[in-house]
Design a protein around this motif. Structure first.
Motif, short mmCIF file in Angstrom:
data_model
loop_
_atom_site.label_atom_id
_atom_site.label_comp_id
_atom_site.label_asym_id
_atom_site.label_seq_id
_atom_site.Cartn_x
_atom_site.Cartn_y
_atom_site.Cartn_z
N THR A 1 0.87 -1.18 0.00
CA THR A 1 0.00 0.00 0.00
C THR A 1 0.90 1.22 0.00
O THR A 1 1.72 1.40 0.90
CB THR A 1 -0.91 0.02 1.24
OG1 THR A 1 -1.70 -1.16 1.27
CG2 THR A 1 -1.82 1.24 1.22
N GLN A 2 0.76 2.04 -1.03
CA GLN A 2 1.63 3.21 -1.16
C GLN A 2 1.04 4.45 -0.52
O GLN A 2 1.77 5.33 -0.05
CB GLN A 2 1.91 3.48 -2.64
CG GLN A 2 2.68 2.36 -3.33
CD GLN A 2 2.76 2.55 -4.82
OE1 GLN A 2 1.74 2.84 -5.47
NE2 GLN A 2 3.94 2.40 -5.40
N VAL A 3 -0.28 4.51 -0.49
CA VAL A 3 -0.97 5.70 0.03
C VAL A 3 -2.19 5.26 0.82
O VAL A 3 -2.92 4.36 0.38
CB VAL A 3 -1.43 6.63 -1.11
CG1 VAL A 3 -2.11 7.89 -0.54
CG2 VAL A 3 -0.28 7.02 -2.01
N ILE B 1 -5.62 7.14 2.57
CA ILE B 1 -6.36 8.39 2.65
C ILE B 1 -7.25 8.34 3.88
O ILE B 1 -7.99 7.37 4.09
CB ILE B 1 -7.22 8.61 1.39
CG1 ILE B 1 -6.32 8.56 0.13
CG2 ILE B 1 -7.97 9.93 1.45
CD1 ILE B 1 -7.09 8.65 -1.17
N ALA C 1 -8.65 8.46 -4.50
CA ALA C 1 -8.05 7.12 -4.57
C ALA C 1 -8.08 6.60 -6.01
O ALA C 1 -7.10 6.03 -6.50
CB ALA C 1 -8.78 6.17 -3.65
N LEU D 1 -5.45 8.38 -8.16
CA LEU D 1 -4.10 7.88 -7.90
C LEU D 1 -3.92 6.46 -8.44
O LEU D 1 -2.86 6.10 -8.97
CB LEU D 1 -3.80 7.91 -6.40
CG LEU D 1 -3.76 9.31 -5.75
CD1 LEU D 1 -3.58 9.18 -4.24
CD2 LEU D 1 -2.65 10.16 -6.35
N THR D 2 -4.96 5.64 -8.30
CA THR D 2 -4.91 4.27 -8.81
C THR D 2 -4.75 4.26 -10.32
O THR D 2 -4.02 3.43 -10.88
CB THR D 2 -6.17 3.49 -8.39
OG1 THR D 2 -6.27 3.49 -6.96
CG2 THR D 2 -6.12 2.06 -8.89
N GLY E 1 -0.95 3.83 -8.74
CA GLY E 1 -0.76 3.79 -7.30
C GLY E 1 -1.57 2.69 -6.64
O GLY E 1 -2.58 2.22 -7.17
N ARG E 2 -1.11 2.26 -5.47
CA ARG E 2 -1.82 1.27 -4.65
C ARG E 2 -2.33 2.00 -3.41
O ARG E 2 -1.52 2.41 -2.56
CB ARG E 2 -0.89 0.11 -4.29
CG ARG E 2 -0.43 -0.66 -5.53
CD ARG E 2 0.43 -1.85 -5.21
NE ARG E 2 1.75 -1.52 -4.71
CZ ARG E 2 2.80 -1.23 -5.48
NH1 ARG E 2 2.66 -1.21 -6.80
NH2 ARG E 2 3.98 -0.96 -4.95
N VAL E 3 -3.63 2.18 -3.34
CA VAL E 3 -4.23 3.13 -2.40
C VAL E 3 -5.31 2.46 -1.56
O VAL E 3 -6.07 1.62 -2.05
CB VAL E 3 -4.85 4.33 -3.16
CG1 VAL E 3 -5.32 5.40 -2.18
CG2 VAL E 3 -3.84 4.92 -4.15
N GLU E 4 -5.38 2.82 -0.28
CA GLU E 4 -6.46 2.40 0.61
C GLU E 4 -7.12 3.63 1.21
O GLU E 4 -6.44 4.65 1.47
CB GLU E 4 -5.93 1.53 1.75
CG GLU E 4 -5.48 0.14 1.34
CD GLU E 4 -5.06 -0.68 2.56
OE1 GLU E 4 -5.75 -0.59 3.61
OE2 GLU E 4 -4.04 -1.38 2.47
N LEU F 1 3.88 8.61 -7.86
CA LEU F 1 3.52 7.20 -7.89
C LEU F 1 3.77 6.60 -9.26
O LEU F 1 4.25 5.46 -9.39
CB LEU F 1 2.05 7.02 -7.50
CG LEU F 1 1.67 7.45 -6.07
CD1 LEU F 1 0.18 7.26 -5.84
CD2 LEU F 1 2.47 6.67 -5.03
#
Length: 662
Positions: free
Chosen positions: A569-571, A573, A588, A591-592, A596-599, A657
């Protein structure tokens, strides 16, 4: 024995005294290739004394023809001898082995009836396995150390004695573990004991002269350990310790140990949601949680791109083969106890016909069979096959250790089939790829070339050519190397790469191995320019080694804070209120879309809990989203090591990212 003074009138250092008729009969070779003349029956200590009284006082032991020995060891004509002092790297083993005996003496004094297992020096320290009624806890260690300190203060000598098998069994009649070891010794084995104070142990030695030579020591932990690493045997108590000649070295080591404990991949792996172990599944069989699986796939994908770009072809081979494969490869005879075999009925219930199968411990035979599937010309070589192949090995349950030593693991395996004139270039190319991999993670590394062992296959010419090729490849890459004499596999020499992590520990990772065995056993060939059938040289190579182990090393190297491109997980929120959740999901997605890998942490929890969760997860970037951010169409960004970075447009983080993708 003659105790003449060293002659001060002869630079050669001959033993001499007026009226002494003892003749000089031995020439002892020193590390600088100079020689010392000593009388028959002189010991390592006598040699040290003949060189200088100061050296004799500092001497702890010796190395005779490469073997560690006590100072009392008798020398023979032509022996090559090194005197060991506290400045000698090898002397640490003497110190730590001796410390293990002092620990055992202290346990005997404090707890009476103790059954002793083994107490060796190991990397980083020593341990002793014992069985006793009292359950040793960390709270007992200080008390044990106090008794050890008194024994060290008493300067008790270590006394070596050779005994017969019958004598040994009588001496250790009340020590069942020792008797078991004695009975298993070969008939012609020399059996020795060492006595220090009132404690006598079955031991090959060597040891320091007396306990006063033991400098600074510390007992570090207590653990359970099955006798001889076998879960079918009794579980003993294993007391670990470490020892150094100087207190400052001990303090430095303990600081590193404390840091290593904080970085333990088993704890961090659980905290980060990387992997789990289950007693139901079995020892040494990691189960990867989604984040762990993601990290592994990212690693594999990154390396796969590199391999395709360098001319490798990916293959996939089965997890099991009929036993015939393992008989042909030699694993059935030489590796049987480390494998899992089972029977399969390939007939019917009425007429069963059973075949034996084995789960693969290595990927090599499959790659050899794939090579043999086609006819090859010298123009086709080299052929480079690679596979992320999962293998299974029967490790003792007491030996498995998280991801570092597992029973089931995946190797980034490759096998190259080449002509003899291609070996240097192919090995150099492997070393170049290895450098790319290790540099990506900030590892420095060292190389070691292991040469022909006593028992081996292949001609002298083949070994000489292979060893020379490995050396030339290292030199071509300007890679310094050490020679590890006689430690190659029976089927060929190898290069081992050891990497140094962030806190200075060395780990064995990459390997390049020349193999004379499998091409011969599987009878693989290529058609030469002279239109004759020639045997190709086979190179095994692994860069990560075991992906599991490499991941464990990475977790400890980075203390769980994996680099941005590798972080599962890179980011995260963190919406402050429910009204900010939709905007959080919109960001999210943005960014994805940029890789990016976002939660989104949208649980109904206090903000401090969400922040603490993100910090524990070692997430590279944290976004806090509230009314202010929505009004200004920005995001409030926090980086895990740099802290608060202020307000950014979303596009700035998206670009970071995207650039981080491999």
């Amino acid at each position: 024995m003659c105790r003449c003074l060293v002659c001060t009138r002869h630079k050669a250092g001959a033993w001499y005294a007026p009226g002494c008729e003892e003749r000089i009969v031995m020439n002892i070779v020193l590390p600088d290739h100079s020689q010392k003349n000593l009388p028959e029956h002189a010991s390592v200590f006598d040699l040290a004394q003949s060189i200088s009284p100061a050296l004799a006082k500092a001497a702890l032991g010796g190395q005779v023809n490469g073997a560690l020995v006590d100072l009392s060891c008798e020398l023979h004509d032509g022996d090559e001898v090194t005197i060991l002092t506290d400045k000698s790297k090898e002397a640490l083993d003497l110190l730590r082995h001796s410390s293990a005996h002092v620990l055992a003496h202290a346990l005997k004094d404090l707890y009476g009836d103790v059954k002793f297992g083994v107490g060796p020096a190991v990397e980083g320290g020593f341990y002793y396995d014992v069985e006793l009624d009292h359950s040793i806890s960390v709270d007992d260690l200080e008390h044990i150390e106090e008794r050890m300190a008194q024994l060290v203060h008493d300067a008790l000598p270590f006394k070596r004695e050779v005994v017969s098998r019958d004598e040994a069994l009588k001496l250790f009649a009340d020590q069942p573990f020792k008797c078991e070891l004695i009975r298993e010794l070969p008939e012609n084995e020399t059996i020795t004991t060492y006595t220090v104070g009132t404690f006598r142990d079955l031991c090959r030695g060597p040891h320091v002269p007396d306990t006063s030579k033991i400098g600074a020591f510390k007992l570090t932990k207590v653990a359970g350990a099955y006798w001889r690493g076998d879960a079918e045997n009794k579980q003993l108590q294993r007391i670990y310790g470490t020892a150094f000649f100087k207190k400052r070295d001990l303090d430095s080591y303990l600081t590193t140990l404390a840091e290593a404990e904080k970085r333990d991949h088993r704890k961090l792996g659980k905290d980060l949601g990387i992997y789990m172990m289950s007693d139901m599944a079995g020892a040494g069989l990691p189960l990867y949680l989604p984040k762990g699986a993601q990290v592994i796939r990212i690693l594999e994908s990154w390396l796969r791109k590199e391999l395709y770009a360098r001319g490798y072809k990916e293959v996939i081979t089965p997890h099991i083969y009929k036993a015939d494969v393992w008989k042909t490869s030699g694993h059935y005879d030489f590796y049987h106890d480390n494998m899992y075999f089972f029977k399969v009925n390939e007939g019917t219930d009425e007429q069963p016909r059973y075949s034996e199968y084995g789960v693969k411990p290595m990927n090599c035979p499959g790659h050899v069979m794939l090579y043999a599937n086609s006819i090859h010309s010298y123009k086709d070589l080299p052929v480079r096959f690679f596979e992320f192949g999962t293998v299974y090995r029967h490790e003792m349950s007491g030996a498995v250790h998280g991801l570092m030593r597992a029973r089931g693991f995946t190797q980034d395996d490759a096998h190259l089939f080449c002509r003899k004139d291609q070996i240097v270039d192919e090995v150099a190319a492997i070393l170049d790829l290895m450098d790319t991999v290790m540099s990506e993670f900030g590892f420095t590394y060292e190389a070691e070339i292991s040469t022909r062992p006593e028992k081996s296959i292949g001609s002298d010419a083949m070994w000489e050519q292979a060893e020379t090729a490995l050396k030339k490849a290292c030199e071509l890459r300007k890679l310094p190397y050490e020679i590890n004499e006689g430690d190659g596999a029976f089927y060929g020499p190898k290069i081992d790469i050891k990497v140094r992590d962030a806190i200075g520990r060395m780990w064995q990772c990459s390997t390049v191995q020349v193999d004379f065995n499998l091409p011969e056993r599987f009878n693989i060939t290529y058609r030469s320019a002279d239109n004759t059938e020639e045997r190709p040289f086979m190179l095994h190579r692994a860069l990560f080694g075991s992906i599991e182990r490499f991941l464990g090393i990475l977790i400890e190297h980075y203390a769980g804070a994996l680099p941005l491109w590798l972080a599962p997980t890179q980011v995260v929120i963190l919406p402050i209120a429910d009204r900010h959740k939709q905007a959080a999901h919109d960001i999210a997605k943005q960014l994805t879309d940029h890789g990016g890998r976002v939660e989104v942490y949208e649980q109904n929890e206090p903000m401090r809990i969400k922040i603490a969760k993100a910090q524990t997860s070692k997430v590279p970037y944290m976004i806090v989203l509230g009314d202010k951010e929505l009004e200004t169409n920005t995001i409030s960004v926090r980086e895990r090591s740099e802290g608060d970075l202020g307000s950014w447009p979303v596009e700035k983080l998206a670009a970071i990212l995207q650039a981080a993708q491999k």
